[in-house]
Design a protein around this motif. Structure first.
Motif, PDB file in Angstrom:
ATOM      1  N   LEU A 108    -112.099   0.159  13.380  1.00  0.00           N
ATOM      2  CA  LEU A 108    -111.862  -1.275  13.246  1.00  0.00           C
ATOM      3  C   LEU A 108    -111.613  -1.644  11.784  1.00  0.00           C
ATOM      4  O   LEU A 108    -112.343  -1.215  10.896  1.00  0.00           O
ATOM      5  N   ALA A 109    -110.578  -2.448  11.566  1.00  0.00           N
ATOM      6  CA  ALA A 109    -110.362  -3.062  10.261  1.00  0.00           C
ATOM      7  C   ALA A 109    -110.289  -4.571  10.482  1.00  0.00           C
ATOM      8  O   ALA A 109    -109.680  -5.027  11.450  1.00  0.00           O
ATOM      9  N   VAL A 110    -110.944  -5.320   9.628  1.00  0.00           N
ATOM     10  CA  VAL A 110    -111.001  -6.770   9.791  1.00  0.00           C
ATOM     11  C   VAL A 110    -110.402  -7.443   8.566  1.00  0.00           C
ATOM     12  O   VAL A 110    -110.817  -7.170   7.438  1.00  0.00           O
ATOM     13  N   SER A 111    -109.428  -8.298   8.788  1.00  0.00           N
ATOM     14  CA  SER A 111    -108.797  -9.027   7.683  1.00  0.00           C
ATOM     15  C   SER A 111    -109.663 -10.226   7.338  1.00  0.00           C
ATOM     16  O   SER A 111    -109.691 -11.216   8.062  1.00  0.00           O
ATOM     17  N   LEU A 112    -110.376 -10.120   6.236  1.00  0.00           N
ATOM     18  CA  LEU A 112    -111.331 -11.174   5.872  1.00  0.00           C
ATOM     19  C   LEU A 112    -110.705 -12.123   4.841  1.00  0.00           C
ATOM     20  O   LEU A 112    -110.622 -13.318   5.069  1.00  0.00           O
ATOM     21  N   HIS A 113    -110.311 -11.588   3.713  1.00  0.00           N
ATOM     22  CA  HIS A 113    -109.534 -12.309   2.689  1.00  0.00           C
ATOM     23  C   HIS A 113    -110.262 -13.438   1.965  1.00  0.00           C
ATOM     24  O   HIS A 113    -109.690 -14.029   1.037  1.00  0.00           O
ATOM     25  N   ALA A 114    -111.441 -13.793   2.404  1.00  0.00           N
ATOM     26  CA  ALA A 114    -112.203 -14.837   1.701  1.00  0.00           C
ATOM     27  C   ALA A 114    -113.670 -14.719   2.114  1.00  0.00           C
ATOM     28  O   ALA A 114    -113.953 -14.296   3.232  1.00  0.00           O
ATOM     29  N   PRO A 115    -114.602 -15.101   1.216  1.00  0.00           N
ATOM     30  CA  PRO A 115    -116.018 -14.911   1.522  1.00  0.00           C
ATOM     31  C   PRO A 115    -116.678 -16.084   2.238  1.00  0.00           C
ATOM     32  O   PRO A 115    -117.863 -15.999   2.581  1.00  0.00           O
ATOM     33  N   ASN A 116    -115.968 -17.188   2.447  1.00  0.00           N
ATOM     34  CA  ASN A 116    -116.582 -18.322   3.152  1.00  0.00           C
ATOM     35  C   ASN A 116    -115.536 -19.066   3.984  1.00  0.00           C
ATOM     36  O   ASN A 116    -114.334 -18.908   3.795  1.00  0.00           O
ATOM     37  N   ARG A 168    -111.760 -21.136  14.792  1.00  0.00           N
ATOM     38  CA  ARG A 168    -112.307 -20.628  16.055  1.00  0.00           C
ATOM     39  C   ARG A 168    -113.469 -19.686  15.821  1.00  0.00           C
ATOM     40  O   ARG A 168    -114.469 -19.730  16.518  1.00  0.00           O
ATOM     41  N   TYR A 169    -113.314 -18.774  14.864  1.00  0.00           N
ATOM     42  CA  TYR A 169    -114.352 -17.786  14.571  1.00  0.00           C
ATOM     43  C   TYR A 169    -114.609 -17.783  13.075  1.00  0.00           C
ATOM     44  O   TYR A 169    -113.766 -17.344  12.301  1.00  0.00           O
ATOM     45  N   GLY A 170    -115.755 -18.304  12.697  1.00  0.00           N
ATOM     46  CA  GLY A 170    -116.112 -18.408  11.283  1.00  0.00           C
ATOM     47  C   GLY A 170    -116.452 -17.052  10.686  1.00  0.00           C
ATOM     48  O   GLY A 170    -116.639 -16.054  11.398  1.00  0.00           O
ATOM     49  N   GLU A 225    -120.105 -13.402  -4.107  1.00  0.00           N
ATOM     50  CA  GLU A 225    -120.338 -14.034  -2.802  1.00  0.00           C
ATOM     51  C   GLU A 225    -120.001 -13.058  -1.668  1.00  0.00           C
ATOM     52  O   GLU A 225    -120.731 -12.950  -0.676  1.00  0.00           O
ATOM     53  N   LEU A 226    -118.908 -12.326  -1.848  1.00  0.00           N
ATOM     54  CA  LEU A 226    -118.511 -11.336  -0.837  1.00  0.00           C
ATOM     55  C   LEU A 226    -119.545 -10.212  -0.752  1.00  0.00           C
ATOM     56  O   LEU A 226    -119.921  -9.780   0.351  1.00  0.00           O
ATOM     57  N   ALA A 227    -120.037  -9.776  -1.911  1.00  0.00           N
ATOM     58  CA  ALA A 227    -121.040  -8.702  -1.927  1.00  0.00           C
ATOM     59  C   ALA A 227    -122.304  -9.140  -1.188  1.00  0.00           C
ATOM     60  O   ALA A 227    -122.881  -8.363  -0.408  1.00  0.00           O
ATOM     61  N   ALA A 228    -122.704 -10.386  -1.401  1.00  0.00           N
ATOM     62  CA  ALA A 228    -123.912 -10.889  -0.724  1.00  0.00           C
ATOM     63  C   ALA A 228    -123.688 -10.949   0.786  1.00  0.00           C
ATOM     64  O   ALA A 228    -124.586 -10.629   1.578  1.00  0.00           O
ATOM     65  N   LEU A 229    -122.478 -11.326   1.171  1.00  0.00           N
ATOM     66  CA  LEU A 229    -122.152 -11.443   2.598  1.00  0.00           C
ATOM     67  C   LEU A 229    -122.217 -10.083   3.310  1.00  0.00           C
ATOM     68  O   LEU A 229    -122.663  -9.989   4.453  1.00  0.00           O
TER      69      LEU A 229
END
Ligand code: SAH
Length: 329
Positions: A199-207, A220-222, A260-264
């Motif tokens: 699985l690869a997930v396109s995140l592109h932002a931490p919030n 739809r999906y936070g 922020e991404l690291a914490a997530l």
């Protein structure tokens, strides 16, 4: 296939033979299947088809590592497939749909919306025909081309079952990676029904606020739900997921956003793949190499492994539906 051939009076072993030709040898012309009797081949040519895509154009990068293939469909659409040669790890990147309805702002694939889903046969032909044109076999398949594969789950699943079947191509499911913009129910289905697939997930932002600006699917999906689904995927499959993160200058590439991404993602068994933005806007909006390295280092210092993606083929518009867009419009 066995049932279809039985309807033509053929014995079951004929299906295995045909399957081996189609998926094992990548032959999609019945006439060339020489160990099948001529009468059977002639009947197949009248009753079946294995030629649902035609090669319209191909473009190779200057260094020869990457070739993009533009395929036309029966109903007048176009899709792209990319073959990447890299040491002994060739991989093929295939499209899952004609267009896309996810509407990510930075991506060319969704600009004209979704035209239709690709069929399992078209998905297989993307692999078979590019391998033949490239004169090499792929070791890996990535569903990272045009479209959202989890928005076409049924066909994608059938394709994966076919291409990994040991009567034909016998590719390992572990050699397949599916990239999604984060459709949570689809991620769950993937874990349950195809647990060996990566699985690869396109995140592109931490919030959510930032992600919502570039990826409408966030409504739809936070971010929290997508990350939780990815964690559940790991707990079910024990396969390490990748988060894709495209760096856009001044938008999502600051040290604070890296923290922020690291914490997530802290504590997850995952990899962050930092992607240089490409396409028409890249010169203006892509983050520089130093920014990318700093971003990677901040993640690494906090225990989140990250790599910067090698970018192949940017000189041939090999990314994200840019060539198709020219034809289709
Ligand atoms: N729909 C799936 C797969 C297709 S996109 C998904 O969203 O993951 C494959 C990857 O390319 C995604 O991570 C996508 O966000 C990224 N991408 C799209 N356009 C891009 C661009 N212009 N520059 C860099 N990456 C891009």
């Amino acid at each position: 296939m066995t049932a279809f051939l039985a309807g033509q009076g053929e014995r079951p072993f004929r299906a295995k033979q045909l399957y081996a030709w189609l998926y094992g040898k990548g032959e999609n012309d019945f006439a060339a299947m020489t160990d099948i009797p001529a009468a059977s081949r002639a009947r197949l040519a009248e009753t079946a088809r294995a030629d649902g895509l035609f090669l319209a154009e191909s473009l190779s990068s200057a260094d020869g590592s990457t070739t993009k293939y533009l395929f036309g469909t029966d109903d007048g659409h176009y899709i792209e497939t990319v073959f990447m040669k890299y040491k002994d790890r060739n991989s093929v990147c295939i499209s899952a749909q004609v267009g896309c309805r996810m509407g990510c702002k930075f991506c060319a694939s969704g600009k004209l919306g979704l035209k239709r889903n690709l069929t399992p046969a078209e998905l297989a032909l993307e692999v078979i025909l590019t391998e033949r044109a490239a004169g090499a076999l792929a070791k890996n398949i990535v569903l990272m081309g045009i479209g959202e594969p989890l928005d076409n789950f049924g066909a994608v699943k059938k394709f994966i079952e076919n291409i990994t079947d040991d009567h034909g191509r016998d590719l390992s499911r572990r050699a397949i990676t599916l990239s999604t913009c984060g459709l949570v129910p689809g991620i769950r289905r993937l874990a349950e029904e195809l647990p060996q697939v990566n699985l690869a997930v396109s995140l592109h932002a931490p919030n959510d606020k930032l992600r919502g600006e570039i990826m409408p699917v966030t409504g739809r999906y936070g971010v929290a739900a997508v990350v939780a689904a990815t964690q559940r995927h790991y707990e079910t499959t024990h396969r390490r997921s990748t988060f894709e993160y495209t760096l856009i200058d001044g938008f999502n590439d600051s040290p604070a956003q890296a923290r922020e991404l690291a914490a997530l993602l802290r504590g997850m068994n995952c990899l962050v793949n930092l992607i240089p933005l490409n396409g028409a806007e890249a010169d203006r909006r892509g983050s520089g190499a130093e920014t990318a390295q700093r971003f990677r280092d901040i993640l690494g210092e906090r225990g989140v492994p990250a790599t910067i993606r090698r970018s192949l083929g940017s000189d041939i518009e090999a990314a994200c539906g840019q060539l198709r867009l020219r034809y289709e419009s």
